[in-house]
Scaffold this motif. Structure first.
Motif, PDB file in Angstrom:
ATOM      1  N   ASP A   1      35.368  38.681  11.068  1.00 20.42           N
ATOM      2  CA  ASP A   1      35.950  37.550  10.367  1.00 20.42           C
ATOM      3  C   ASP A   1      35.017  36.358  10.550  1.00 20.42           C
ATOM      4  O   ASP A   1      34.232  36.306  11.496  1.00 20.42           O
ATOM      5  N   THR A   2      35.083  35.406   9.618  1.00 21.31           N
ATOM      6  CA  THR A   2      34.231  34.224   9.680  1.00 21.31           C
ATOM      7  C   THR A   2      34.994  33.007   9.201  1.00 21.31           C
ATOM      8  O   THR A   2      35.924  33.118   8.394  1.00 21.31           O
ATOM      9  N   THR A   3      34.606  31.856   9.696  1.00 17.54           N
ATOM     10  CA  THR A   3      35.212  30.610   9.223  1.00 17.54           C
ATOM     11  C   THR A   3      34.583  30.134   7.926  1.00 17.54           C
ATOM     12  O   THR A   3      35.065  29.174   7.321  1.00 17.54           O
ATOM     13  N   GLY A   4      33.524  30.777   7.484  1.00 16.53           N
ATOM     14  CA  GLY A   4      32.876  30.400   6.237  1.00 16.53           C
ATOM     15  C   GLY A   4      33.371  31.243   5.075  1.00 16.53           C
ATOM     16  O   GLY A   4      34.152  32.177   5.243  1.00 16.53           O
ATOM     17  N   PRO A   5      32.903  30.916   3.863  1.00 14.99           N
ATOM     18  CA  PRO A   5      33.307  31.693   2.687  1.00 14.99           C
ATOM     19  C   PRO A   5      32.698  33.093   2.664  1.00 14.99           C
ATOM     20  O   PRO A   5      33.207  33.993   2.003  1.00 14.99           O
ATOM     21  N   SER A   6      31.594  33.277   3.341  1.00 16.10           N
ATOM     22  CA  SER A   6      30.912  34.562   3.480  1.00 16.10           C
ATOM     23  C   SER A   6      29.986  34.435   4.678  1.00 16.10           C
ATOM     24  O   SER A   6      29.883  33.362   5.294  1.00 16.10           O
ATOM     25  N   THR A   7      29.326  35.519   5.019  1.00 20.76           N
ATOM     26  CA  THR A   7      28.412  35.453   6.152  1.00 20.76           C
ATOM     27  C   THR A   7      27.372  36.549   6.049  1.00 20.76           C
ATOM     28  O   THR A   7      27.532  37.516   5.295  1.00 20.76           O
ATOM     29  N   ASP A   8      26.291  36.413   6.796  1.00 25.62           N
ATOM     30  CA  ASP A   8      25.293  37.454   6.977  1.00 25.62           C
ATOM     31  C   ASP A   8      25.398  37.965   8.404  1.00 25.62           C
ATOM     32  O   ASP A   8      25.627  37.195   9.342  1.00 25.62           O
ATOM     33  N   LEU A   9      25.218  39.259   8.545  1.00 27.00           N
ATOM     34  CA  LEU A   9      25.247  39.877   9.869  1.00 27.00           C
ATOM     35  C   LEU A   9      23.953  40.635  10.087  1.00 27.00           C
ATOM     36  O   LEU A   9      23.566  41.468   9.265  1.00 27.00           O
ATOM     37  N   PHE A  10      23.284  40.322  11.193  1.00 27.44           N
ATOM     38  CA  PHE A  10      22.078  41.036  11.610  1.00 27.44           C
ATOM     39  C   PHE A  10      22.374  41.712  12.941  1.00 27.44           C
ATOM     40  O   PHE A  10      22.943  41.082  13.843  1.00 27.44           O
ATOM     41  N   VAL A  11      21.994  42.967  13.057  1.00 24.06           N
ATOM     42  CA  VAL A  11      22.223  43.729  14.280  1.00 24.06           C
ATOM     43  C   VAL A  11      20.909  44.384  14.679  1.00 24.06           C
ATOM     44  O   VAL A  11      20.249  45.025  13.858  1.00 24.06           O
ATOM     45  N   LYS A  12      20.537  44.224  15.939  1.00 20.41           N
ATOM     46  CA  LYS A  12      19.314  44.840  16.458  1.00 20.41           C
ATOM     47  C   LYS A  12      19.664  45.652  17.703  1.00 20.41           C
ATOM     48  O   LYS A  12      20.350  45.170  18.602  1.00 20.41           O
ATOM     49  N   LEU A  13      19.171  46.880  17.726  1.00 22.99           N
ATOM     50  CA  LEU A  13      19.303  47.742  18.895  1.00 22.99           C
ATOM     51  C   LEU A  13      17.985  47.696  19.655  1.00 22.99           C
ATOM     52  O   LEU A  13      16.920  47.947  19.074  1.00 22.99           O
ATOM     53  N   LEU A  14      18.060  47.383  20.950  1.00 22.50           N
ATOM     54  CA  LEU A  14      16.872  47.148  21.756  1.00 22.50           C
ATOM     55  C   LEU A  14      16.807  48.092  22.949  1.00 22.50           C
ATOM     56  O   LEU A  14      17.834  48.590  23.430  1.00 22.50           O
ATOM     57  N   ASP A  15      15.605  48.284  23.430  1.00 23.25           N
ATOM     58  CA  ASP A  15      15.326  48.965  24.694  1.00 23.25           C
ATOM     59  C   ASP A  15      14.944  47.888  25.696  1.00 23.25           C
ATOM     60  O   ASP A  15      13.924  47.208  25.535  1.00 23.25           O
ATOM     61  N   VAL A  16      15.776  47.726  26.741  1.00 27.74           N
ATOM     62  CA  VAL A  16      15.485  46.745  27.789  1.00 27.74           C
ATOM     63  C   VAL A  16      14.793  47.458  28.946  1.00 27.74           C
ATOM     64  O   VAL A  16      15.353  48.375  29.551  1.00 27.74           O
ATOM     65  N   HIS A  17      13.566  47.051  29.241  1.00 32.87           N
ATOM     66  CA  HIS A  17      12.773  47.658  30.293  1.00 32.87           C
ATOM     67  C   HIS A  17      13.273  47.199  31.661  1.00 32.87           C
ATOM     68  O   HIS A  17      13.964  46.179  31.784  1.00 32.87           O
ATOM     69  N   PRO A  18      12.894  47.910  32.720  1.00 36.62           N
ATOM     70  CA  PRO A  18      13.303  47.478  34.066  1.00 36.62           C
ATOM     71  C   PRO A  18      12.866  46.061  34.420  1.00 36.62           C
ATOM     72  O   PRO A  18      13.548  45.378  35.194  1.00 36.62           O
ATOM     73  N   ASP A  19      11.749  45.590  33.838  1.00 36.15           N
ATOM     74  CA  ASP A  19      11.291  44.224  34.132  1.00 36.15           C
ATOM     75  C   ASP A  19      11.947  43.177  33.238  1.00 36.15           C
ATOM     76  O   ASP A  19      11.610  41.991  33.315  1.00 36.15           O
ATOM     77  N   GLY A  20      12.878  43.586  32.360  1.00 39.77           N
ATOM     78  CA  GLY A  20      13.599  42.638  31.508  1.00 39.77           C
ATOM     79  C   GLY A  20      13.046  42.512  30.108  1.00 39.77           C
ATOM     80  O   GLY A  20      13.704  41.930  29.242  1.00 39.77           O
ATOM     81  N   GLU A  21      11.832  43.030  29.844  1.00 42.53           N
ATOM     82  CA  GLU A  21      11.312  42.999  28.478  1.00 42.53           C
ATOM     83  C   GLU A  21      12.211  43.815  27.561  1.00 42.53           C
ATOM     84  O   GLU A  21      12.764  44.841  27.975  1.00 42.53           O
ATOM     85  N   ALA A  22      12.338  43.363  26.318  1.00 38.89           N
ATOM     86  CA  ALA A  22      13.189  44.071  25.354  1.00 38.89           C
ATOM     87  C   ALA A  22      12.391  44.331  24.088  1.00 38.89           C
ATOM     88  O   ALA A  22      11.822  43.397  23.503  1.00 38.89           O
ATOM     89  N   GLU A  23      12.344  45.605  23.666  1.00 41.33           N
ATOM     90  CA  GLU A  23      11.628  45.948  22.435  1.00 41.33           C
ATOM     91  C   GLU A  23      12.574  46.575  21.431  1.00 41.33           C
ATOM     92  O   GLU A  23      13.604  47.163  21.777  1.00 41.33           O
ATOM     93  N   LEU A  24      12.199  46.455  20.166  1.00 40.37           N
ATOM     94  CA  LEU A  24      13.043  46.900  19.064  1.00 40.37           C
ATOM     95  C   LEU A  24      13.084  48.418  18.958  1.00 40.37           C
ATOM     96  O   LEU A  24      12.063  49.084  19.044  1.00 40.37           O
ATOM     97  N   ILE A  25      14.305  48.949  18.731  1.00 48.08           N
ATOM     98  CA  ILE A  25      14.483  50.361  18.410  1.00 48.08           C
ATOM     99  C   ILE A  25      14.891  50.521  16.940  1.00 48.08           C
ATOM    100  O   ILE A  25      14.299  51.290  16.197  1.00 48.08           O
ATOM    101  N   ALA A  26      15.918  49.802  16.523  1.00 43.40           N
ATOM    102  CA  ALA A  26      16.432  49.912  15.152  1.00 43.40           C
ATOM    103  C   ALA A  26      17.150  48.619  14.804  1.00 43.40           C
ATOM    104  O   ALA A  26      17.554  47.860  15.692  1.00 43.40           O
ATOM    105  N   HIS A  27      17.320  48.377  13.505  1.00 44.12           N
ATOM    106  CA  HIS A  27      17.993  47.142  13.095  1.00 44.12           C
ATOM    107  C   HIS A  27      18.631  47.335  11.726  1.00 44.12           C
ATOM    108  O   HIS A  27      18.227  48.199  10.934  1.00 44.12           O
ATOM    109  N   GLY A  28      19.627  46.509  11.432  1.00 45.08           N
ATOM    110  CA  GLY A  28      20.304  46.532  10.146  1.00 45.08           C
ATOM    111  C   GLY A  28      20.833  45.155   9.811  1.00 45.08           C
ATOM    112  O   GLY A  28      20.889  44.263  10.674  1.00 45.08           O
TER     113      GLY A  28
END
Length: 563
Positions: free
Chosen positions: A454-481
């Motif tokens: 749900d959104t308080t606006g008339p419409s919205t955009d949604l971006f979703v990213k699936l990441l791999d978080v390394h043991p040192d905290g770095e995060a790299e992209l796996i997939a997105h939509g």
């Protein structure tokens, strides 16, 4: 207003090519180069590989003068052509609409040449992958096989989804038309993303140039859907063998995957599909070499680097054409699917008879609030057990401070191979973390997120990213939509595409949800204004449900695990 730009005119003609001006049915002539195998008489017939592109057949960007000899050494005659209205070709410069008939007429011309045996295949990336599908839609019987790379029949189109949602428009959509489809030449320039309205830099550019792009004016402010397929959609024509090359990091991959999934539902086409899925982006940078911070390794700057990538770039297509154009060997000699498992133990590719690979299964991870955080707090959790109580989580979208795109050039994501851990610290990015894995987890197919928003606006955009978080905290992209939602307060399933990725021990999955990815995608103003024309915006709050029947959940396709 002064807008700096550079005009890219045709490069010097390649002296090793035979130049022709091929006449189309309406009298327009298209500039065409023919490359014959060394030592082959001009009247000795053989199979032909055709490439039709808008990026200058003689130029350094696509480097056809380097590619063509590599193909001719395998015994192929190679025909490369500037499409109508581009560089040395005559005619109107108009995106997409002339490629079907021009493709047919060019193939027809090829079949009457003494060096042609009447057998034609097509190869190429992006727009010159699209021209292959246009030739399929022409119905010419001499076209026997195609090898489209990082492309799609809906290339450049804002796609309507069956559930009533839409894709989010790429910010580069109009930029492409204002760069490549103003006239015969190409114009290199950079629109200022800070200008408002977003359309202003484009209008300033056209004023500085003294001409406009007809394709741009057909797309904005109200899009006119171009008639791409005057002879019917290519998938409704005769099925021929197709070698798809898809990139895990290609920003145009959603179009390509839609084609692959649709063809899999059509038995005649499904039997002719071959997949090559590699860890590349749209500009053919490979994860193995990323980031490309040394120009001597960057094929955009070094001819030696470009020559070095040719075997990986061209050999799969040549092996494919050897079977279907030369009739050397059998289709069963070719793997149905070759795919790169990112961070797998093996170098190179894995093979399988299908995609997803046989034995793959579904894993569901539920989004849940952090046990010690208040409603809407972050980070939340990703776990196999759904939360016991229903709750919500929210984030705020501020058009004045959008979530920035990670890569400076979306087409060349791996040129910089950005890390995304800093995005987790933003207040307008909702974060959900899984536990660290103690055994390898291989993602091997579609990824999707089911949620009610749900959104308080008339419409919205949604971006979703699936990441791999390394043991040192770095995060790299796996997939997105991403998805544009005009009908909030509803459940939806958002595709994050496909993944071929090993999550290694000590790593964890992370999910990002947010409402902007700018300037790669057009910025939602938070109002019902045309986003290209809005001069200001309003903050909106997006809320998703956690737990219960419509609680948010992530669906992964994974390799079979030991029980």
């Amino acid at each position: 207003m002064n807008v700096p730009f550079e005009t890219v005119t045709p490069a010097p003609a390649d002296p090793s090519a035979l130049p022709f001006r091929v006449r189309m049915r309406d009298g327009v002539r298209l500039a065409t180069d023919v490359y014959l195998p060394d030592g082959s008489p001009a009247d000795e017939p053989g199979p032909v590989i055709l490439v039709r592109l808008p990026y200058d057949k003689s130029g350094t960007y696509t480097s056809l003068p380097l590619i063509a000899p590599y193909l001719t050494r395998r015994g192929y005659r190679v025909v490369v052509q500037d499409v109508r209205g581009k560089f040395r070709s005559q005619g109107e410069t108009l995106l997409f609409v002339n490629e079907v008939h021009d493709g047919y007429d060019t193939i027809e011309w090829i079949t009457h040449q003494p060096w042609s045996d009447g057998t034609v295949g097509m190869w190429g990336d992006s727009y010159y992958g699209y021209t292959q599908w246009a030739a399929v839609a022409s119905g010419h019987r001499a076209l026997r096989a195609i090898a489209p790379r990082v492309t799609g029949t809906e290339l450049g189109q804002v796609v309507d989804n069956p559930d009533g949602t839409r894709d989010v428009e790429m910010g580069i959509h109009l930029g492409y038309m204002a760069t490549h489809y103003v006239g015969p030449d190409t114009y290199e320039w950079e629109p200022d993303p800070a200008r408002r309205p977003l359309i202003a830099p484009f209008e300033d550019f056209f004023q500085a140039l003294g001409r406009r792009s007809p394709s741009f004016d057909l797309a904005f402010p109200q899009e006119v859907r171009l008639r791409r397929w005057p002879e019917g959609h290519p998938f409704d024509h005769r099925a021929i063998p197709v070698l798809h090359t898809v990139g895990w990091y290609d920003n145009c991959a959603p179009w390509h995957w839609r084609d692959i999934e649709e063809l899999a539902r059509r038995p005649d086409w499904a039997n002719q599909q071959y997949l090559l899925i590699d860890a590349i982006d749209h500009e053919n940078y490979h994860l193995a070499g990323a980031p490309y911070d040394d120009e001597s390794r960057d094929h955009a700057h070094s001819r030696d680097a470009f020559r070095a990538l040719l075997p990986g770039y061209l050999d799969p297509a040549l092996d494919f054409f050897d079977v279907f154009l030369k009739r050397q060997g059998s289709p069963t000699d070719l793997p149905r699917v070759r795919w790169h498992l990112v961070h797998g133990d093996e170098d190179g590719f894995r093979t399988d008879a299908a995609w997803p690979p046989r034995g793959s299964e579904v894993m569901t991870l539920h989004l849940a609030p952090d046990a010690g955080a208040p409603d809407g707090g972050t980070p939340g959790c990703l776990g196999t057990t759904p939360p016991g109580d229903q709750s919500t989580a929210h984030w705020t979208h501020d058009p004045a401070d959008p979530v920035p795109s990670a890569a400076p050039n979306a087409f060349a994501y791996l040129q910089t191979n950005p890390r995304l851990q800093d995005w987790s610290k933003r207040g307008d990015v909702l974060v959900f973390d899984a536990d660290q894995t103690d055994v390898p987890l291989d993602l091997t197919g579609p990824v999707s997120l089911v949620l009610a928003l749900d959104t308080t606006g008339p419409s919205t955009d949604l971006f979703v990213k699936l990441l791999d978080v390394h043991p040192d905290g770095e995060a790299e992209l796996i997939a997105h939509g991403r998805v544009h939602i005009d009908d909030p307060a509803r459940s939806l399933t958002l595709s994050l595409g496909h993944a071929g990725y090993r999550l290694r021990p000590g790593h964890r999955l992370r999910l990002h949800l947010h409402s902007s990815d700018f300037p790669e995608f057009v910025l939602h103003p938070g109002t019902d204004e045309n986003p290209w024309l809005a001069t200001s915006g309003e903050r909106t709050t997006q809320r998703i449900r956690l737990g219960g029947a419509d609680g948010a959940r992530l669906t992964l396709t994974v390799a079979a695990r030991e029980r």
